[in-house]
Design an enzyme around this catalytic site. Structure first.
Site, short mmCIF file in Angstrom:
data_model
loop_
_atom_site.label_atom_id
_atom_site.label_comp_id
_atom_site.label_asym_id
_atom_site.label_seq_id
_atom_site.Cartn_x
_atom_site.Cartn_y
_atom_site.Cartn_z
N ASP A 165 0.96 -0.80 -0.55
CA ASP A 165 1.00 -0.55 -1.99
C ASP A 165 0.04 -1.51 -2.69
O ASP A 165 0.19 -2.72 -2.61
CB ASP A 165 2.45 -0.79 -2.47
CG ASP A 165 2.65 -0.33 -3.91
OD1 ASP A 165 1.69 0.17 -4.52
OD2 ASP A 165 3.78 -0.49 -4.41
N ASP B 172 -2.54 4.92 -5.07
CA ASP B 172 -2.59 3.51 -4.68
C ASP B 172 -1.55 3.12 -3.64
O ASP B 172 -1.26 1.94 -3.46
CB ASP B 172 -2.44 2.62 -5.92
CG ASP B 172 -1.08 2.79 -6.56
OD1 ASP B 172 -0.45 3.83 -6.33
OD2 ASP B 172 -0.66 1.87 -7.29
N GLU B 173 -0.99 4.11 -2.95
CA GLU B 173 0.01 3.82 -1.94
C GLU B 173 -0.18 4.74 -0.75
O GLU B 173 -0.70 5.85 -0.91
CB GLU B 173 1.43 4.11 -2.46
CG GLU B 173 1.87 3.33 -3.64
CD GLU B 173 3.25 3.79 -4.09
OE1 GLU B 173 4.00 4.34 -3.26
OE2 GLU B 173 3.55 3.61 -5.27
#
Length: 406
Positions: free
Chosen positions: A9, A104-105
Site C-alpha cells: 500500500d 496505489d495498492e
DNA sequence: TCTGGGGTCCTAGGACCC
DNA sequence: TCTGGGGTCCTAGGACCC
C-alpha cells in the site's frame, strides 16, 4: 498448503508523488485535490497534514480550518498513472501473481518465491528498496504479510507509513479482537448496522454467529461474512494488468450553486461527454452502453442507462445520447450533480474503417483534435456546439431495441 | 454539518430466444 | 394449441472501495 500473501500500500500516495516531484512541498502539510478550490475534497493528505487531523475525503474548507498552513495542490492523473504502472511492474518482477487493488495498492502472492529469501520480511525490504530507487525516497509503501488477502490488508494498515507488519497464524485471534467490523475490507457502515441489528457488534462475534442466520439476512454473502469474522479468506490473488481491468469509464461533477438548474446543467453535461469520449479514444475503446446520473437536492442519485445498438467514442454523440436519456429520466428541479458513464467497452477495431464517408471524416477530425489538444494543452480546440445548439449535434436516430421502450 | 470523483461487483426482474 | 425451463442480455439500484 499455507500461502504467503503481501498487501502493498503506497503511503499518502498522490501527496507523496507531489512532494517527490516538487522539493518546495517536502516536509509541509499538503493535500491533493481534484480542483484547488475550497469547495472540493481531499484526495490525499501528506503525513505532515495528517498530523493535524486532515485526511482523505475531508472537505477542503474543513481541512484548512484544522491546518491553516495547508497547501492545496491540484491532482495530475497522468503523473500518477505512470508511477502506478511502474510500481506494479516492480511488484510483478517478484511474482506474476499480482492483483492491483485501486491505483496505489496491490496484493502479491509470493508463496512460490519465498524460499529464495531468508524471511518474508527480507523480501519486503528488497521491494521497498526497488521502490525507493525507482521513484525517490519521498515515495514509500507499507506492507502487510499474512496467509490470506483479508489479513494482509489488515496488516498493511497497522504500521504506516513505511511499515512492515506480519500477522502470524497464532496471532490471528488476538488481532481480530482488537479491530472493529468496518476495519474489514468489505464491511461498510450499512452492513455494520445490519449486523448490529442481529446482535453482532464485534469481529469475533461475527465469526461465532450461526451461518444460517447470516444467510437469511445477507443471502449468498452470509457465508463470506462468517469467514471474515474468523479471519479466513480463500480467495486467490488474481493476476490482472492495470489496463485490462477497465470495465467502465465515467466522469461526474458536483454543480456549483449557480448552475443548479436543469438548463444550466446542460453545458456541464456537454463537457463531461467530451471528456468521456476523449478518455475512451485515448484508451482505444468504444462504449456500447451509456448511463446518465443525476443527484437531487436531497442527495438521492438516480441513473438511467441506454444500450443504443452501436458503439461510440465521440463526445458529441455521447452528449446526444445523454440528452435522449435525460428525456426519459427527467431532471430534478435542483440537480446538484451530473455524470456520464460509458460501459460495455470493447477495443476499437483499427482495421475496419467506418463505411460511411461522413463517419470517416468525423474520426479523422477527432483524431486531429486530440493530437492538437495533447500538444498544446487541453481546451486548445473544442466544439462550439453546446446547450441550446442541439441541432448541430449528430442525430441519434430511432431506438428499436428491447429495453428502450419505457 | 457536510458530504468529491473515480471505480467494481452483486441482485433481481423482465424480455427474448431456443 | 398449450406448455416448461434454461440461458443471455438489459436495466435500476445498492453496497463498497480508494
Amino acid at each position: 498448503m499455507s500461502r504467503t500473501i503481501f498487501h502493498v500500500d503506497m503511503d499518502s500516495y498522490f501527496a507523496s508523488v507531489e512532494q517527490q516531484a516538487n522539493p518546495n512541498l517536502r516536509g509541509k502539510p499538503i493535500v491533493v485535490t481534484g480542483k484547488p478550490t475550497i469547495k472540493s475534497v481531499v484526495a490525499a493528505a501528506s503525513k505532515e497534514a495528517k498530523k493535524c487531523g486532515v485526511d482523505s475525503a475531508m472537505a477542503t474548507w474543513k481541512a484548512r480550518k484544522k491546518c491553516p498552513d495547508l497547501i492545496l495542490v491540484p491532482g495530475d492523473p497522468d503523473k500518477y498513472e505512470w508511477i502506478t504502472n511502474n510500481f506494479f511492474d516492480i511488484l510483478r518482477s517478484y511474482s506474476p501473481k499480482l492483483e492491483p487493488f485501486g491505483v496505489d495498492e496491490a496484493f502479491l502472492d509470493v508463496t512460490a518465491k519465498i524460499k529464495e529469501y531468508r524471511s518474508p520480511e527480507s523480501l519486503v525490504k528488497r521491494i521497498k528498496k526497488d521502490v525507493e530507487e525507482k521513484f525517490g525516497c519521498w515515495i514509500t509503501c507499507s506492507v502487510g504479510i499474512a496467509r490470506n488477502k483479508l489479513l494482509a490488508k489488515l496488516a498493511s494498515d497497522m504500521d504506516k507509513p513505511d511499515g512492515i507488519t506480519r500477522i502470524r497464524d497464532n496471532e490471528v485471534i488476538e488481532v481480530l479482537e482488537d479491530i472493529s467490523l468496518t476495519d474489514i475490507c468489505g464491511i461498510g457502515s450499512r452492513t455494520e448496522k445490519r449486523l448490529n441489528r442481529l446482535g453482532v457488534s464485534s469481529v469475533p462475534e461475527l465469526g461465532d454467529f450461526p451461518e444460517k442466520k447470516l444467510k437469511e439476512e445477507f443471502g449468498v454473502d452470509g457465508a463470506r461474512l462468517k469467514m471474515m469474522g474468523q479471519g479466513k479468506d480463500p480467495s486467490p490473488v488474481l493476476p490482472a494488468t492495470y489496463e485490462e481491468e477497465v470495465k467502465s469509464v465515467g466522469n461526474s461533477l458536483t454543480l456549483p450553486d449557480y448552475k443548479r438548474t436543469p438548463r444550466k446543467a446542460l453545458p456541464v453535461l456537454f463537457k463531461l461527454a467530451q471528456k468521456v469520449g476523449y478518455r475512451l479514444r485515448k484508451k482505444g475503446l468504444m462504449a456500447g452502453t451509456l448511463k446518465l446520473m443525476v443527484r437531487d437536492g436531497e442527495f438521492n442519485v438516480k441513473g438511467k442507462q441506454l444500450t443504443p445498438g452501436r458503439y461510440v467514442d465521440d463526445g458529441n454523440l455521447i452528449y446526444s445520447f445523454a440528452l435522449e436519456i435525460k428525456k426519459r429520466l427527467g431532471f430534478p428541479a435542483t440537480p446538484t450533480m451530473v455524470g456520464i458513464r460509458a460501459s460495455k467497452l470493447r477495443a476499437k477495431d483499427s482495421f475496419s474503417q467506418p463505411l460511411l464517408p461522413d463517419r470517416r471524416k468525423r474520426e479523422e477530425l477527432l483524431r486531429v483534435m486530440d493530437e492538437i489538444n495533447e500538444e498544446y494543452g487541453k481546451g486548445t480546440l473544442y466544439f462550439a456546439a453546446q446547450a441550446g445548439a442541439e441541432d448541430l449535434l449528430p442525430s441519434v436516430g430511432e431506438f428499436k431495441r428491447p429495453g428502450d421502450l419505457n
